[in-house]
Design a protein around this motif. Structure first.
Motif, short mmCIF file in Angstrom:
data_model
loop_
_atom_site.label_atom_id
_atom_site.label_comp_id
_atom_site.label_asym_id
_atom_site.label_seq_id
_atom_site.Cartn_x
_atom_site.Cartn_y
_atom_site.Cartn_z
N ALA A 206 -129.73 12.17 153.94
CA ALA A 206 -128.54 12.58 153.19
C ALA A 206 -127.50 11.47 153.25
CB ALA A 206 -127.98 13.87 153.77
N TYR A 219 -126.78 15.63 149.07
CA TYR A 219 -127.71 15.08 148.08
C TYR A 219 -127.13 15.29 146.69
CZ TYR A 219 -131.18 14.89 151.82
OH TYR A 219 -131.84 14.61 152.99
N ALA A 237 -134.10 14.71 143.06
CA ALA A 237 -133.20 14.72 144.22
C ALA A 237 -133.00 13.29 144.68
CB ALA A 237 -133.79 15.56 145.35
N PRO A 239 -130.14 10.84 147.41
CA PRO A 239 -128.92 10.84 148.23
C PRO A 239 -127.70 10.72 147.33
CG PRO A 239 -130.57 9.37 149.16
CD PRO A 239 -131.09 9.78 147.82
N ILE A 416 -135.26 14.43 152.05
CA ILE A 416 -135.27 14.25 150.61
C ILE A 416 -136.36 15.11 149.97
CG2 ILE A 416 -136.86 12.27 150.67
CD1 ILE A 416 -133.80 12.61 148.36
#
Length: 449
Positions: A206, A219, A237, A239, A416
């Motif tokens: 993250a 995220y 997805a 960061p 993630i």
């Protein structure tokens, strides 16, 4: 051996009683008509042994996960508890009245093993996209891309330098996954944010973000939708960093074209996506970029703006208002910037010098993909651009529904891969709810799509 309890869950007198009690127009009935688990079972079949005791039916776990996202039940313990006595949930999961509910730990064992290896939730989401395409809910003319911050399951106080994380032999699963990704792909993962070198102890993938009142780890939920229908076509997805969100926008456009043949005529996004590289990518995909350009050419401090200079493509130079040439002086490869500068002698003798520059010679920059920026600037003056900006609000509605109605304000899973799984389930649910509207009912199942 793969279990098949869902195949027998709606037989017997008790199940017929539940069938009679559940209203005919109940939401779960409409969603159930859209589901066909044949492809998911086929994808999972190679991950189960052909011998041995039957396992918990994977279809049961997938249906439970859908209920959890539809009704914003983020706790798996609570989901299992509610499945014990909620008749509508049992009917949807095809769980017989006297059948036992799986233990909550079964989710973790399957999620980090079979489901993740088989890409079950990506397959589920893509099946809903194909259903939306078949149902005519995707016009194929206008697309919108955006990203929204989703808080990670990580305390803002528990942060350390990456070097102080425990080694892989003593670390938790999210830390081990991050260390493995960092070793395999070092460049994009070593940077943890400008001026913030720390990572979370519990979820180092993250990114630290100051988008909230208090900085948080989190995220980015990256989504591409077709407007005005609002069907989610791609999800990714990343960061919560702007650079990775823009890269995700390129990946989503390319993946939608490759997997669904989706090539919109116009792509709308906010100014964060207005870099020359992204605008050129959209143009090369055959779409018009309806995106505000990131442009600092108007910051002139009272001097002649860039528009006062004429660019000659054949000679690769600019001509100033006094008729003098600004020749090409160099190219900066990392940023894609070409630099042009006038001769100091020309500027020193120029009568317009006070209106033009206070330096020895006037300098200008031109991006490598300046043609794409010019195209986007021209589009900003059209009525279709204003329409695209209005339609783009559909992405914001999707984010609001996901966070407020379906419990995605904070992630339940870490890493993630966990974030991607939650985002895929959430997007699949939003597409299913779109398809399950009364005016969209009666469509064929997802089988064979």
């Amino acid at each position: 051996m793969m279990g098949t309890s869902c195949d027998r869950g709606r037989s017997g007198p008790g199940s017929r009683t539940i069938e009679a009690m559940l209203p005919r127009d109940h939401l779960l009935r409409r969603v159930d008509r859209l589901l066909e688990m044949g492809k998911l079972r086929a994808a999972l079949s190679s991950h189960y042994s052909a011998r041995g005791r039957p396992s918990v039916d994977p279809e049961l776990l997938i249906r439970m996960a859908l209920i959890g996202r539809i009704y914003a039940i983020t706790s798996e313990r609570r989901l299992c508890e509610e499945l014990r006595y909620n008749l509508a949930y049992r009917w949807f999961c095809r769980l017989a009245p006297g059948a036992a509910v799986p233990h909550h730990s079964t989710f973790s064992k399957n999620r980090h093993g079979r489901f993740r290896d088989a890409g079950v939730f990506r397959l589920l989401f893509e099946n809903t996209v194909r259903r939306c395409l078949a149902k005519g809910l995707v016009s194929g003319k206008d697309a919108a891309i955006d990203a929204s911050f989703i808080a990670a399951d990580a305390s803002w106080q528990r942060k350390v330098l990456p070097a102080n994380l425990p080694d892989a032999s003593r670390a938790s699963r999210p830390v081990r996954e991050w260390l493995a990704d960092r070793t395999r792909v070092p460049e994009p993962l070593t940077g943890t944010g400008k001026g913030f070198p720390s990572v979370s102890r519990t979820d180092p993938a993250a990114a630290w973000s100051a988008r909230t009142v208090r900085g948080r780890f989190g995220y980015a939920l990256n989504v591409m939708i077709d407007t005005p229908g609002g069907a989610a076509l791609e999800v990714e997805a990343t960061p919560a960093r702007f650079a990775e969100e823009v890269a995700a926008g390129r990946d989503m456009l390319a993946r939608a074209a490759d997997r669904f043949g989706y090539r919109p005529k116009r792509v709308a996004a906010d100014k964060a996506y207005g870099s020359a590289a992204f605008l050129a990518f959209v143009r090369d995909q055959g779409a018009l970029p309806h995106i505000p350009v990131i442009d600092r050419s108007e910051q002139t401090r009272g001097k002649f703006p860039r528009e006062a200079f004429t660019y000659d493509r054949g000679r690769d130079c600019f001509t100033c208002p006094a008729g003098k040439a600004l020749a090409h002086r160099g190219f900066h490869q990392p940023t894609g910037v070409h630099r042009y500068r006038a001769r100091p002698d020309d500027c020193r003798a120029c009568s317009l010098r006070q209106q033009c520059t206070s330096a020895r010679g006037r300098a200008l920059c031109r991006m490598e993909n300046e043609d794409a920026r010019d195209l986007a600037r021209a589009q900003m003056r059209t009525g279709l651009f204003k329409r695209s900006m209005r339609l783009r609000r559909g992405v914001e509605r999707l984010f609001a529904d996901a966070k407020v109605k379906h419990g995605m304000g904070r992630l339940h899973l870490r890493g993630i891969r966990g974030a991607e799984e939650e985002f895929l389930i959430g997007a699949a649910v939003l597409n299913l709810l779109l398809l399950a509207r009364p005016d969209h009912a009666g469509s064929r199942s997802l089988a064979g799509k």
